[in-house]
Design an enzyme around this catalytic site. Structure first.
Site, PDB file in Angstrom:
ATOM      1  N   TRP A  33       0.877  -1.176   0.000  1.00  0.00           N
ATOM      2  CA  TRP A  33       0.000   0.000   0.000  1.00  0.00           C
ATOM      3  C   TRP A  33       0.909   1.219   0.000  1.00  0.00           C
ATOM      4  O   TRP A  33       1.806   1.314   0.835  1.00  0.00           O
ATOM      5  CB  TRP A  33      -0.875  -0.042   1.259  1.00  0.00           C
ATOM      6  N   ASP A  87      -0.409  -5.022   9.658  1.00  0.00           N
ATOM      7  CA  ASP A  87      -1.444  -4.090   9.208  1.00  0.00           C
ATOM      8  C   ASP A  87      -2.658  -4.947   8.855  1.00  0.00           C
ATOM      9  O   ASP A  87      -2.616  -5.748   7.920  1.00  0.00           O
ATOM     10  CB  ASP A  87      -0.935  -3.322   7.975  1.00  0.00           C
ATOM     11  N   LYS A 131     -13.141  -1.001   6.046  1.00  0.00           N
ATOM     12  CA  LYS A 131     -13.688  -1.903   5.016  1.00  0.00           C
ATOM     13  C   LYS A 131     -14.695  -2.883   5.611  1.00  0.00           C
ATOM     14  O   LYS A 131     -15.773  -3.065   5.062  1.00  0.00           O
ATOM     15  CB  LYS A 131     -12.581  -2.709   4.344  1.00  0.00           C
TER      16      LYS A 131
HETATM   17  C1  LMR Z   1      -6.861   1.750  -1.139  1.00  0.00           C
HETATM   18  O1  LMR Z   1      -5.823   1.083  -1.047  1.00  0.00           O
HETATM   19  O2  LMR Z   1      -7.420   2.006  -2.226  1.00  0.00           O
HETATM   20  C2  LMR Z   1      -7.543   2.255   0.087  1.00  0.00           C
HETATM   21  O3  LMR Z   1      -6.957   1.691   1.214  1.00  0.00           O
HETATM   22  C3  LMR Z   1      -7.647   3.716   0.102  1.00  0.00           C
HETATM   23  C4  LMR Z   1      -6.340   4.392   0.409  1.00  0.00           C
HETATM   24  O4  LMR Z   1      -6.296   5.128   1.391  1.00  0.00           O
HETATM   25  O5  LMR Z   1      -5.367   4.211  -0.334  1.00  0.00           O
END
Ligand code: LMR
Length: 416
Positions: free
Chosen positions: A133, A215, A251
């Site tokens: 992420w 996480d 989520k």
């Molecule tokens: C995503 O990965 O699309 C979500 O978790 C929103 C974000 O904050 O990036």
């Protein structure tokens, strides 16, 4: 002349930029596969019925006030959240060796946890999976970490986990490096280690004295089962690791904008709890003083009542099953069209996302020609698919892949 003229324009945040472009696009058949948020079979956001029910009750409840919460938030919320993560019967709870702190969603938990580790344990090196992420990097840097490193995770050729690469990188990590691990439904690849692989990861982390920072953004959402999705965290706890875990309720409760999160901390000695709580209090005090109440009240009400809890468990089953169905549907459409490449990875991956393997050029084509919005890494939010648009998306992918073949695929196919 303004003193602010020194401020330079920063880059856009890709995921939110795409959401904005999508909202502004007037094309009728546009599709948003970018931001990780649930959409129902009509492409609409879904407020979970149990959440709506609680909110209606709360609106009528005159005893609810808008007084400040304590700096560490609702104690009951954090206890319930930590128990949900570790399992009600986990001996570390009875031993008083685990506790939670309410935070501003998962991101806030990452930030507070990282600052605790940096300020008080003096950890400076952190590892995140490649890819991860995209915000992990920034959150840890802002929390005071100075040495970012990556561990290999995704093998582009096999479209699976690069486990040898991962192990080699962890073996070479210095003592006390903080390793960010996705508890389940890895974002963006949708591929999690198997139980055997988690065991090997734990072995090397134990041997190299590395610190696990989990996480957990998708508990219950990935498989539909809360316990199954908490496997990795519970396994590490069972092995005797001290660890921290950032939990998001964005989520699994659909409470994206309410910023409901928890930082769980597991220690090997309960006598350290008061000092850590007091230091976390000062970290939060200097950052945002105390957290908001609304979302945490909703989650607390649901997690503390058997009947509401069961309703919620049905909701997470609805969401996770729809994702699984759409994975099957997309693969079936791609196969039907004879789209170059193999598409089994789409159904093997879990959680909201699929790392499709689409190249940046192919992604551009999808956005420009088909008004289908997705990250340039090729990650798609499977929830953006529904029975009305999945064939359209598959045709568009087929066109992009045929027009702009990926070198890997071209080579692989010429060998067939
Ligand atoms: C995503 O990965 O699309 C979500 O978790 C929103 C974000 O904050 O990036």
């Amino acid at each position: 002349m303004s003193r602010f003229q020194v401020v330079e324009q920063g880059p856009p945040i890709e995921v939110f930029q795409l959401t904005k472009l999508f909202a502004e696009d007037s094309f009728q058949n546009k599709v948003n596969l970018s931001v990780g948020a649930y959409r129902d079979e009509n492409g609409k956001p879904w407020v979970l019925p149990v959440v709506r029910k609680m909110e209606k009750q709360m609106a009528e409840d005159d005893t609810l006030l808008h007084e400040y919460l304590p700096v560490l938030g609702f104690e009951q919320f954090s206890q319930l959240a930590t128990a949900m993560l570790l399992g009600q019967d986990n001996p570390v709870l009875a031993a008083g060796r685990a506790f939670g702190v309410q935070t501003l969603s998962g991101t806030g938990a990452l930030r507070v946890g990282a600052e605790l580790l940096n300020k008080h344990l003096h950890y400076t090196t952190y590892y995140y999976s490649k890819p991860t992420w995209e915000n992990h990097h920034l959150v840890f840097m802002n929390a005071g970490f100075t040495t970012p490193r990556t561990y290999r995770y995704w093998d582009e050729k096999t479209r699976a986990i690069d486990f040898d690469g991962l192990m080699e990188d962890l073996k070479n990590a210095p003592e006390n490096a903080v390793i960010i691990l996705h508890a389940c439904a890895h974002n963006p690849t949708g591929i999690d280690p198997t139980h055997e692989q988690w065991e090997k990861i734990a072995d090397v982390m134990e041997e190299r004295k590395l610190f696990p920072f989990f996480d957990s953004a998708y508990q219950g959402f990935a498989s539909g089962e809360l316990d199954k999705d908490a496997y990795a965290v519970r396994y590490f706890v069972k092995r005797g690791f001290e660890l921290v875990c950032a939990q998001s309720f964005a989520k699994n409760f659909g409470l994206y904008n309410e910023r409901v999160g928890n930082l769980s901390i597991v220690l090997n000695n309960s006598s350290h709890v008061p000092a850590i709580r007091s230091q976390v209090t000062w970290i939060v005090r200097g950052m945002y003083s105390n957290p908001p109440a609304h979302g945490a009240r909703v989650v607390t009400a649901v997690l503390s009542c058997k009947q509401l809890f069961d309703e919620w468990k049905d909701h997470i089953k609805v969401m996770s099953s729809r994702v699984i169905q759409m994975r099957e549907a997309l693969r079936a459409e791609l196969v039907k069209l004879g789209t170059p490449g193999t598409w089994d990875h789409i159904v093997k991956q879990i959680g909201l996302f699929s790392y499709t393997g689409l190249t940046q050029r192919q992604v551009e084509h999808l956005i420009q020609e088909y008004h289908i919005y997705l990250l340039k890494s090729g990650r798609i939010n499977i929830c953006g698919l529904n029975p009305s648009n999945v064939a359209y998306v598959a045709r568009a992918m087929n066109d992009a892949i045929t027009k702009f073949p990926d070198d890997h695929d071209t080579i692989a196919h010429s060998k067939l």
